[in-house]
Scaffold this active site. Structure first.
Site, PDB file in Angstrom:
ATOM      1  N   ASP A  17     -25.227 -26.559  10.696  1.00 36.11           N
ATOM      2  CA  ASP A  17     -24.898 -25.555  12.050  1.00 36.11           C
ATOM      3  C   ASP A  17     -26.072 -25.692  12.762  1.00 36.11           C
ATOM      4  OD1 ASP A  17     -24.693 -21.393  10.896  1.00 36.11           O
ATOM      5  OD2 ASP A  17     -25.741 -22.727  13.017  1.00 36.11           O
ATOM      6  N   ASN A  49     -20.687 -14.588   4.672  1.00 38.59           N
ATOM      7  CA  ASN A  49     -20.298 -12.958   5.737  1.00 38.59           C
ATOM      8  C   ASN A  49     -18.920 -13.036   5.699  1.00 38.59           C
ATOM      9  OD1 ASN A  49     -23.463 -12.635   6.066  1.00 38.59           O
ATOM     10  ND2 ASN A  49     -23.120 -14.168   8.141  1.00 38.59           N
ATOM     11  N   VAL A  99     -17.678 -16.815  13.176  1.00 40.09           N
ATOM     12  CA  VAL A  99     -16.379 -18.029  13.205  1.00 40.09           C
ATOM     13  C   VAL A  99     -15.288 -16.940  11.493  1.00 40.09           C
ATOM     14  CG1 VAL A  99     -15.801 -20.125  12.579  1.00 40.09           C
ATOM     15  CG2 VAL A  99     -17.804 -19.248  13.778  1.00 40.09           C
ATOM     16  N   HIS A 123     -16.959 -19.474   5.407  1.00 40.35           N
ATOM     17  CA  HIS A 123     -18.172 -20.613   5.046  1.00 40.35           C
ATOM     18  C   HIS A 123     -18.954 -19.784   4.053  1.00 40.35           C
ATOM     19  CE1 HIS A 123     -18.409 -17.964   9.508  1.00 40.35           C
ATOM     20  NE2 HIS A 123     -19.763 -18.393   8.467  1.00 40.35           N
ATOM     21  N   MET A 124     -19.796 -20.891   3.963  1.00 46.26           N
ATOM     22  CA  MET A 124     -20.950 -20.517   3.441  1.00 46.26           C
ATOM     23  C   MET A 124     -22.043 -20.855   3.954  1.00 46.26           C
ATOM     24  SD  MET A 124     -20.940 -22.004  -1.219  1.00 46.26           S
ATOM     25  CE  MET A 124     -20.215 -21.325  -1.410  1.00 46.26           C
ATOM     26  N   HIS A 125     -22.799 -20.196   3.844  1.00 47.44           N
ATOM     27  CA  HIS A 125     -23.737 -21.204   5.216  1.00 47.44           C
ATOM     28  C   HIS A 125     -25.261 -21.142   3.013  1.00 47.44           C
ATOM     29  CE1 HIS A 125     -23.869 -19.026   8.964  1.00 47.44           C
ATOM     30  NE2 HIS A 125     -22.853 -18.064   8.040  1.00 47.44           N
TER      31      HIS A 125
END
Ligand code: AMP
Ligand code: ZN
Length: 114
Positions: A30, A87, A96, A100-102
């Protein structure tokens, strides 16, 4: 998705610090890290949000978890622990619109998140 930031990273048009890749999944650090380990795991397929998943996409999302497990091991955070976050839409903080997986790790994380 020509105007999608993460599709552009997948295409190599925008640079990123790529740390994992296979046929279906890409992971990169990130740009604004919130923990010593903070990376994003994305499907190569463009899916805007969890709400936009179709039936076959559950296989792809499972591959994100498999990538997370591999990356956690490579980063040496499997045993200490890590947080995976997806999210969905504005109120959850999604900025965005490519799923996506943080992965956050290497510090104590509070609960509940903000
Ligand atoms: P979210 O708020 O869940 O949509 O997360 C989007 C994340 O993308 C944020 O944590 C941003 O810091 C991160 N981000 C935005 N632009 C880039 C970029 N060019 N490279 C890597 N990460 C990015
Ligand atoms: Zn995209």
């Amino acid at each position: 998705m020509s105007d999608c930031l993460f599709c552009k990273i997948r295409e190599g048009v925008i640079p990123a610090d790529i740390i994992f890749e296979n046929d279906d999944v890409l992971a990169f650090n990130d740009v604004n890290p919130q923990a010593p380990v903070h990376l994003l795991i994305i499907p190569k397929k463009h899916i805007s949000t969890v709400n936009d998943m179709v039936d076959d996409d559950q296989v792809i999302m499972g591959k994100l978890f498999s990538a997370a497990r591999t990356i956690a091991s490579q980063k040496g955070v499997s045993d200490d622990g890590y947080r995976l976050v997806v999210n969905c839409n504005e109120k959850a903080g999604q900025t965005v619109f490519h799923i996506h997986m943080h992965m956050l790790a290497d510090r104590a994380l509070t609960w509940p998140p903000g």
